[in-house]
Design a protein around this motif. Structure first.
Motif, PDB file in Angstrom:
ATOM      1  N   LYS A 230      44.923  52.104  51.468  1.00 44.64           N
ATOM      2  CA  LYS A 230      44.645  53.145  52.305  1.00 44.64           C
ATOM      3  C   LYS A 230      43.234  53.140  52.717  1.00 44.64           C
ATOM      4  CE  LYS A 230      47.157  56.583  49.521  1.00 44.64           C
ATOM      5  NZ  LYS A 230      46.843  58.033  48.840  1.00 44.64           N
ATOM      6  N   ALA A 231      42.987  53.434  53.744  1.00 47.25           N
ATOM      7  CA  ALA A 231      41.946  53.419  54.719  1.00 47.25           C
ATOM      8  C   ALA A 231      40.550  54.017  54.126  1.00 47.25           C
ATOM      9  CB  ALA A 231      41.959  53.681  56.200  1.00 47.25           C
ATOM     10  N   ASN A 232      40.797  55.022  53.441  1.00 44.03           N
ATOM     11  CA  ASN A 232      39.729  55.896  52.752  1.00 44.03           C
ATOM     12  C   ASN A 232      39.504  55.630  51.490  1.00 44.03           C
ATOM     13  OD1 ASN A 232      42.030  57.132  51.940  1.00 44.03           O
ATOM     14  ND2 ASN A 232      41.207  59.087  52.281  1.00 44.03           N
ATOM     15  N   ARG A 233      39.954  54.456  50.786  1.00 40.41           N
ATOM     16  CA  ARG A 233      39.802  53.916  49.544  1.00 40.41           C
ATOM     17  C   ARG A 233      39.091  52.414  49.652  1.00 40.41           C
ATOM     18  NH1 ARG A 233      41.005  58.500  49.397  1.00 40.41           N
ATOM     19  NH2 ARG A 233      42.693  59.473  48.159  1.00 40.41           N
ATOM     20  N   PHE A 234      38.304  52.324  48.615  1.00 42.38           N
ATOM     21  CA  PHE A 234      37.894  50.780  48.366  1.00 42.38           C
ATOM     22  C   PHE A 234      37.741  50.710  46.837  1.00 42.38           C
ATOM     23  CE2 PHE A 234      33.787  52.853  48.383  1.00 42.38           C
ATOM     24  CZ  PHE A 234      32.884  52.204  47.590  1.00 42.38           C
ATOM     25  N   GLU A 235      37.798  49.366  46.376  1.00 42.40           N
ATOM     26  CA  GLU A 235      37.314  48.937  44.970  1.00 42.40           C
ATOM     27  C   GLU A 235      36.139  48.170  44.991  1.00 42.40           C
ATOM     28  OE1 GLU A 235      40.455  47.515  42.145  1.00 42.40           O
ATOM     29  OE2 GLU A 235      39.330  45.883  42.326  1.00 42.40           O
ATOM     30  N   LEU A 236      35.065  48.726  44.099  1.00 43.40           N
ATOM     31  CA  LEU A 236      33.934  48.059  43.908  1.00 43.40           C
ATOM     32  C   LEU A 236      33.830  47.069  42.760  1.00 43.40           C
ATOM     33  CD1 LEU A 236      30.910  48.038  44.973  1.00 43.40           C
ATOM     34  CD2 LEU A 236      30.492  49.670  43.231  1.00 43.40           C
ATOM     35  N   ARG A 237      33.770  45.868  42.914  1.00 42.08           N
ATOM     36  CA  ARG A 237      33.319  44.921  41.537  1.00 42.08           C
ATOM     37  C   ARG A 237      31.949  44.636  41.778  1.00 42.08           C
ATOM     38  NH1 ARG A 237      34.770  42.747  37.096  1.00 42.08           N
ATOM     39  NH2 ARG A 237      34.704  40.763  36.847  1.00 42.08           N
ATOM     40  N   VAL A 238      31.481  44.794  40.242  1.00 41.72           N
ATOM     41  CA  VAL A 238      30.133  44.638  39.834  1.00 41.72           C
ATOM     42  C   VAL A 238      29.981  43.510  38.902  1.00 41.72           C
ATOM     43  CG1 VAL A 238      27.716  45.504  39.224  1.00 41.72           C
ATOM     44  CG2 VAL A 238      29.410  46.693  40.862  1.00 41.72           C
ATOM     45  N   LEU A 239      29.423  42.369  38.923  1.00 40.38           N
ATOM     46  CA  LEU A 239      29.338  41.340  37.814  1.00 40.38           C
ATOM     47  C   LEU A 239      28.039  41.506  37.226  1.00 40.38           C
ATOM     48  CD1 LEU A 239      30.556  38.240  39.646  1.00 40.38           C
ATOM     49  CD2 LEU A 239      31.912  39.596  38.245  1.00 40.38           C
ATOM     50  N   ASP A 240      28.132  41.564  35.723  1.00 36.37           N
ATOM     51  CA  ASP A 240      26.837  41.464  35.110  1.00 36.37           C
ATOM     52  C   ASP A 240      26.321  40.095  34.866  1.00 36.37           C
ATOM     53  OD1 ASP A 240      27.111  44.381  34.119  1.00 36.37           O
ATOM     54  OD2 ASP A 240      28.417  43.893  32.674  1.00 36.37           O
ATOM     55  N   THR A 241      26.962  39.109  35.013  1.00 39.59           N
ATOM     56  CA  THR A 241      26.825  37.588  34.856  1.00 39.59           C
ATOM     57  C   THR A 241      27.767  36.712  35.844  1.00 39.59           C
ATOM     58  OG1 THR A 241      27.830  37.171  32.896  1.00 39.59           O
ATOM     59  CG2 THR A 241      25.489  37.779  32.603  1.00 39.59           C
ATOM     60  N   ASP A 242      27.273  35.948  36.416  1.00 43.10           N
ATOM     61  CA  ASP A 242      28.152  35.107  37.114  1.00 43.10           C
ATOM     62  C   ASP A 242      29.094  34.341  36.329  1.00 43.10           C
ATOM     63  OD1 ASP A 242      29.506  33.712  39.122  1.00 43.10           O
ATOM     64  OD2 ASP A 242      27.755  32.718  40.060  1.00 43.10           O
ATOM     65  N   PRO A 243      30.310  34.705  36.140  1.00 42.20           N
ATOM     66  CA  PRO A 243      31.152  33.935  35.249  1.00 42.20           C
ATOM     67  C   PRO A 243      31.553  32.285  35.914  1.00 42.20           C
ATOM     68  CG  PRO A 243      32.517  35.238  36.716  1.00 42.20           C
ATOM     69  CD  PRO A 243      31.070  35.486  36.758  1.00 42.20           C
ATOM     70  N   HIS A 244      31.197  32.017  36.958  1.00 42.89           N
ATOM     71  CA  HIS A 244      31.509  30.853  37.859  1.00 42.89           C
ATOM     72  C   HIS A 244      30.192  29.805  37.926  1.00 42.89           C
ATOM     73  CE1 HIS A 244      35.442  32.862  39.579  1.00 42.89           C
ATOM     74  NE2 HIS A 244      35.445  32.354  38.243  1.00 42.89           N
ATOM     75  N   ALA A 245      29.175  30.396  37.204  1.00 45.78           N
ATOM     76  CA  ALA A 245      27.903  29.742  37.482  1.00 45.78           C
ATOM     77  C   ALA A 245      27.951  28.255  37.254  1.00 45.78           C
ATOM     78  CB  ALA A 245      26.910  30.519  36.715  1.00 45.78           C
ATOM     79  N   ASP A 246      28.835  27.972  35.903  1.00 41.07           N
ATOM     80  CA  ASP A 246      28.769  26.744  35.542  1.00 41.07           C
ATOM     81  C   ASP A 246      30.355  26.212  35.680  1.00 41.07           C
ATOM     82  OD1 ASP A 246      26.230  26.643  34.592  1.00 41.07           O
ATOM     83  OD2 ASP A 246      26.847  27.700  32.824  1.00 41.07           O
TER      84      ASP A 246
END
Length: 604
Positions: A230-246
């Motif tokens: 849907k054009a008037n919807r979006f999903e926001l993803r927020v990381l507390d820590t970067d799981p791919h840092a290592d």
């Protein structure tokens, strides 16, 4: 000014709570309604922290009422508590209890609450020691609830989202609102509805402002379209820590058949980036050092665990990348001549399989250990196009016709331009696209497809080797993942474990290769005769004679099969067939895997 500030405060309150509390002063100047409102807000705001107290109060009240009205109900309450505990323990994951410890905790709470309520209903709350048991047991069961990480994270997220109207107003997304939110292992994600006229492109442009408003680290926010598009919807993803840092060590094969999706690595929400390769060609792209070779290793490591697939590979860097897997690879080409021969034989295989299927009225080749699929892995495809440009016709034929007969092409290259891909239809037939880090924005569309950059596939923002974006029919939303890391010890261990289960090509395919090679030799018979005449009697030796001479003169540790193939200029199936014939006659013996020599008596 004071009036304006008061109106702004009232507006913020209405946006946050949906109403404006009524303030009534009594004759003494007290504000009882304000105090009651503040208490009510506090009880609601801290409802998660106060949940154990709410539960204990509810149990005490319900037990007291039931004791005076229906004391005979206590057996039913005990059965209901026990049944609820079993449901939570067995099926709690469907209620959001993802971890086993969470399901066990919920079951213990349900069983304890049901048992205590049944006891109070039968005996009354004054019966010793029911009241102290409620206080002590409630406190003990409340401690895990208060310190639980996901609950604390969910409370924090809810309070952040309560402030979203103010954040949206500040960053230029006024009118957008939260629809739902979920906390997972490494952060949280929420679904938002946009105001009229706003689009996801507006949100993508506000990512730095969103990170600042939420107080996250730089690069912690992801914006994706919702699955319903849907054009008037979006999903926001927020990381507390970067799981791919290592780097993430490879846990081992995730499949035992080519018919299963292969796990390339974890997404940022801890789910697996699984993709099916059967009847799909794949393209891996990215700059040097971005992790393409690591991705190839993950693929081959999984494929070696599948007894229903034969692996062929082309590595024109003299086998530098794929040589460690050679014991599990049926055929490895390290020179342009070998690559041309391999691709030519692959075309012969798919044509023979297609004819065999047509003769039986069957549409697709179903892989088994007796009739395995064929996967051709090409590292640095651009080198093949430069060093063996005449092979483009064969790769194009494999890409167009290999799907039904289970002949799959997997290519890795830095920039899959039309020139680098051989000016054929190979790139357009790649249904699985894996993009590691690229240097230029336009390279995103080269790897993932035209227009992917504009809809959020930002591979140029990947900031570590091994991080990738996966585009496939089942992965149509840009989500970052990181490929597993295979160290040399893991490769050696995997090869040793799987070398004995590697299959050989089926008789249909082997026969097609031998006939194709025989046809080529027949086609060039005149040239070969002239060459042999010029080189003398020694050059007139047949491949069988050369093979026997090498085996007769082999040392105690034997001679590798790769040397026999190179010396006789024959295919691997041909060499193995002759070795089997000689072994059945007792003339040769296998010293170790891949090494043969003649028997002592026969050589004398």
């Amino acid at each position: 000014m004071a009036r304006a500030r008061q109106m702004r405060r009232q507006a913020r309150t209405i946006r946050r709570y949906g109403y404006q509390p009524m303030i009534v002063m009594n004759g003494d100047g007290q504000l009882p309604d304000v105090i009651a409102t503040l208490i009510g807000r506090g009880l609601w705001r801290y409802r998660s922290e106060l949940a154990p107290i709410y539960l204990a109060t509810t149990l005490a009240s319900a037990g007291t009422v039931l004791h005076f009205t229906h004391p005979q109900w206590w057996p039913y309450l005990l059965v209901a508590g026990t049944f609820a505990a079993w449901l939570l323990a067995l099926f709690g994951e469907h209620a959001g209890l993802a971890l086993r410890a969470e399901r066990l905790y919920a079951a213990v709470v349900a069983m304890s609450a049901g048992s205590w309520l049944a006891a109070v209903t039968a005996l009354g709350i004054t019966f010793w020691p029911l009241a102290p048991l409620l206080l002590g047991g409630g406190l003990m069961l409340a401690l895990p609830w208060w310190v639980h990480r996901r609950r604390c994270a969910k409370v924090r997220v809810n309070r952040q989202l309560d402030a979203w109207p103010d954040i949206a107003q500040a960053i230029g997304l006024a009118g957008s609102h939260v629809q739902s939110a979920v906390v997972d292992v490494w952060g949280w994600r929420a679904r938002f509805a946009l105001a009229r006229g706003q689009t996801i492109q507006d949100v993508i442009g506000k990512i730095p402002a969103i990170e600042s408003a939420l107080g996250t680290f730089r690069g912690a926010v992801r914006v994706h379209p919702t699955r319903d598009d849907k054009a008037n919807r979006f999903e926001l993803r927020v990381l507390d820590t970067d799981p791919h840092a290592d780097a993430i060590p490879w846990p081992g094969p995730s499949v035992s058949s080519i018919t299963e999706p292969i796990d390339l690595g974890p997404f940022e929400d801890a789910t697996s980036a699984r993709v099916l390769l059967l009847r799909r060609h794949g393209l891996l792209g990215g700059v040097a050092g971005s992790g393409k070779s690591g991705g190839i290793n993950v693929l081959i490591g999984n494929l070696t665990a599948c007894p229903d697939v034969v692996i062929w590979a082309i590595d024109l860097k003299l086998g530098m990348e794929l040589q460690p897997w050679v014991s599990c690879i049926d055929r490895l080409a390290t020179t342009p001549e070998q690559a041309r021969a391999l691709l030519r034989d692959a075309v012969a295989v798919l044509e023979a399989r297609a004819a065999w299927l047509a003769s039986r009225g069957v549409r697709v080749w179903e892989p088994t250990s007796a009739l395995p699929a064929l996967v051709i892995v090409i590292d640095e495809y651009a080198e093949l196009a430069d060093d063996a440009p005449d092979s483009a016709r064969d790769t194009d034929s494999i890409a167009r016709r290999g799907r039904a007969v289970a002949v799959t092409l997997i290519a890795a290259t830095q920039r899959p331009t039309q020139k680098a891909m051989g000016k054929g239809a190979v790139r357009s037939q790649m249904d699985v696209r894996v993009s590691f880090r690229v240097r230029e924005r336009r390279d995103v569309d080269l790897i993932l497809g035209q227009g992917m950059l504009d809809v959020g596939w930002h591979a140029q923002r990947l900031n570590a080797p091994g991080k990738f974006l996966l585009s496939a029919p089942e992965h149509d939303i840009p989500r970052r993942a990181r490929a597993y890391l295979l160290i040399d010890e893991a490769v050696a261990s995997t090869v040793h474990k799987h070398v004995d289960i590697r299959p050989t090509l089926d008789e249909i395919s082997q026969t097609a290769i031998e006939e194709a090679q025989a046809g080529i030799r027949l086609h060039t018979a005149d040239e070969q005769e002239q060459s042999l005449a010029a080189e003398g009697d020694e050059a007139c030796e047949s491949p069988e004679a050369i093979l026997w001479a090498l085996l007769s003169g082999a040392p105690e540790e034997g001679i590798p099969v790769s040397h026999l193939i190179k010396a006789t200029n024959m295919s691997r199936p041909w060499v193995y067939q002759r070795l089997r014939d000689l072994s059945d006659g007792g003339r040769v013996t296998q010293v170790s895997r891949g090494r043969w020599r003649s028997t002592a008596d026969d050589s004398q």
